[in-house]
Design a protein around this motif. Structure first.
Motif, short mmCIF file in Angstrom:
data_model
loop_
_atom_site.label_atom_id
_atom_site.label_comp_id
_atom_site.label_asym_id
_atom_site.label_seq_id
_atom_site.Cartn_x
_atom_site.Cartn_y
_atom_site.Cartn_z
N ARG A 207 4.66 -8.16 11.23
CA ARG A 207 5.80 -8.87 10.68
C ARG A 207 5.37 -9.71 9.48
O ARG A 207 4.23 -10.17 9.41
N MET A 208 6.30 -9.90 8.56
CA MET A 208 6.08 -10.84 7.47
C MET A 208 7.44 -11.31 6.97
O MET A 208 8.45 -10.61 7.13
N PRO A 209 7.52 -12.50 6.38
CA PRO A 209 8.78 -12.97 5.81
C PRO A 209 9.22 -12.05 4.67
O PRO A 209 8.42 -11.67 3.82
N LEU A 210 10.49 -11.69 4.66
CA LEU A 210 10.99 -10.81 3.60
C LEU A 210 10.86 -11.47 2.23
O LEU A 210 10.60 -10.81 1.23
N LEU A 211 11.02 -12.79 2.18
CA LEU A 211 10.89 -13.50 0.90
C LEU A 211 9.50 -13.31 0.30
O LEU A 211 9.35 -13.18 -0.92
N LEU A 212 8.48 -13.28 1.14
CA LEU A 212 7.12 -13.06 0.66
C LEU A 212 7.00 -11.68 0.04
O LEU A 212 6.34 -11.50 -1.00
N ALA A 213 7.64 -10.69 0.66
CA ALA A 213 7.62 -9.33 0.11
C ALA A 213 8.27 -9.30 -1.27
O ALA A 213 7.76 -8.64 -2.19
N PHE A 214 9.39 -10.01 -1.44
CA PHE A 214 10.06 -10.06 -2.75
C PHE A 214 9.11 -10.61 -3.82
O PHE A 214 9.01 -10.06 -4.92
N VAL A 215 8.41 -11.69 -3.49
CA VAL A 215 7.53 -12.34 -4.45
C VAL A 215 6.33 -11.44 -4.79
O VAL A 215 5.94 -11.32 -5.96
N LEU A 216 5.76 -10.78 -3.78
CA LEU A 216 4.60 -9.93 -4.02
C LEU A 216 4.96 -8.71 -4.87
O LEU A 216 4.23 -8.34 -5.80
N ILE A 217 6.10 -8.09 -4.57
CA ILE A 217 6.53 -6.93 -5.37
C ILE A 217 6.79 -7.37 -6.80
O ILE A 217 6.41 -6.68 -7.76
N GLY A 218 7.45 -8.52 -6.96
CA GLY A 218 7.71 -9.05 -8.30
C GLY A 218 6.42 -9.27 -9.07
O GLY A 218 6.36 -9.01 -10.29
N TYR A 219 5.38 -9.72 -8.39
CA TYR A 219 4.10 -9.97 -9.06
C TYR A 219 3.49 -8.68 -9.59
O TYR A 219 3.01 -8.62 -10.73
N PHE A 220 3.51 -7.63 -8.78
CA PHE A 220 2.92 -6.37 -9.22
C PHE A 220 3.75 -5.71 -10.33
O PHE A 220 3.18 -5.02 -11.20
N ILE A 221 5.05 -5.93 -10.33
CA ILE A 221 5.86 -5.44 -11.46
C ILE A 221 5.48 -6.20 -12.72
O ILE A 221 5.40 -5.61 -13.81
N TRP A 222 5.25 -7.49 -12.59
CA TRP A 222 4.82 -8.30 -13.75
C TRP A 222 3.50 -7.79 -14.31
O TRP A 222 3.30 -7.71 -15.52
#
Length: 279
Positions: A207-222
């Motif tokens: 399990r992980m917080p969905l918000l953390l997933a949003f931030v991590l994906i955003g970082y790799f797109i950056w």
């Protein structure tokens, strides 16, 4: 070959692993699944980086990239790596992203530009540009299946849809009435504060917080955006003379765009049936 790999990756039969061996194997499987989910992303950006700026065989680079993106997308559907319903969602990402590109590159806004020539440029934007947004949607769709994702405590759909629409609208309106991204981020934080994503790297749920997933994906797109500008596929005004790192504020923009992309994917029928919405 990919079908056999997918079958192996989604095999959830229990493994006799404990301690550091389990941690290592789960980490390796997590990495392989992430790489497999990035199939469209990897192939598309490989084309972005490998096609010379002068183009190939007399065909402009932007036109070659459009042909490559269409071939990759067509191949994924033909081999059933994506369903027709998923293709519809990916196409929607393309349209949404292309509309944003047209606005941002317009003479009145000029947030960035596509400096090279091409036959497939429309309103100054090459048609392949929408596939950069579609790539994000494709990744989420593939990851959902490979990791057997389930979402707990998803916010009510009307509220999730509203915040997604406001996030998208802010990309346009902040040029006229102010940037409200941090207010929208606070709203998203409140909506998804209790939301958890359940995923399966190997044979056990994690399990992980969905918000953390949003931030991590955003970082790799950056990070990918930095590579795209480094290779001159598009440029921000401050990069016209010499390349510079894309401002870190774009990370927040991409993270918010991931929220919007997730909302579209979450409304696919085969996904909605597996999401828990509290009464």
């Amino acid at each position: 070959m990919l079908a056999a790999l997918d079958s192996h990756l989604t095999d959830a039969r229990p493994r006799a692993l404990d301690g550091w061996r389990r941690a290592l194997v789960e980490f390796l499987y997590f990495g392989v699944k992430e790489a497999r989910a990035c199939l469209f992303v990897g192939l598309f950006f490989a084309a972005v980086f490998l096609v010379p700026r002068a183009g190939l065989l007399g065909i402009a680079r932007y036109d070659v990239l459009l042909l490559a993106a269409l071939a990759i997308q067509g191949g994924m559907v033909a081999t059933r790596l994506e369903s027709w319903d998923e293709l519809k969602a990916v196409s929607l990402f393309h349209v949404v992203g292309f509309a944003l590109e047209v606005f941002k590159t317009s003479g009145a806004i000029g947030s960035w530009s596509y400096p090279d020539a091409g036959l497939t440029k429309l309103f100054g934007v090459p048609l392949f540009a929408g596939f950069m947004y579609a790539a994000v949607g494709s990744y989420i769709i593939q990851a959902w299946r490979l990791f057997d994702l389930r979402i707990r405590h998803h916010p009510p759909y009307p509220l999730a849809a509203l915040i997604a629409l406001l996030i998208y609208a802010n990309f346009f309106t902040h040029h006229y009435i102010g940037d409200y991204r941090w207010y929208l981020a606070a709203c998203a934080l409140g909506l998804y504060a209790r939301t958890t994503v359940i995923f399966r790297p190997l044979d056990r749920d994690r399990r992980m917080p969905l918000l953390l997933a949003f931030v991590l994906i955003g970082y790799f797109i950056w990070l990918a955006e930095n590579l795209g500008t480094f290779f001159g596929v598009w440029r921000y005004p401050n990069q016209l003379g010499a390349w510079a790192v894309v401002h870190v504020s774009k990370w927040s923009s991409w993270s918010l765009l991931v929220v919007m992309t997730f909302t579209i994917v979450a409304n696919l029928k085969h996904v909605k049936a597996r999401i828990h919405v509290p009464e």
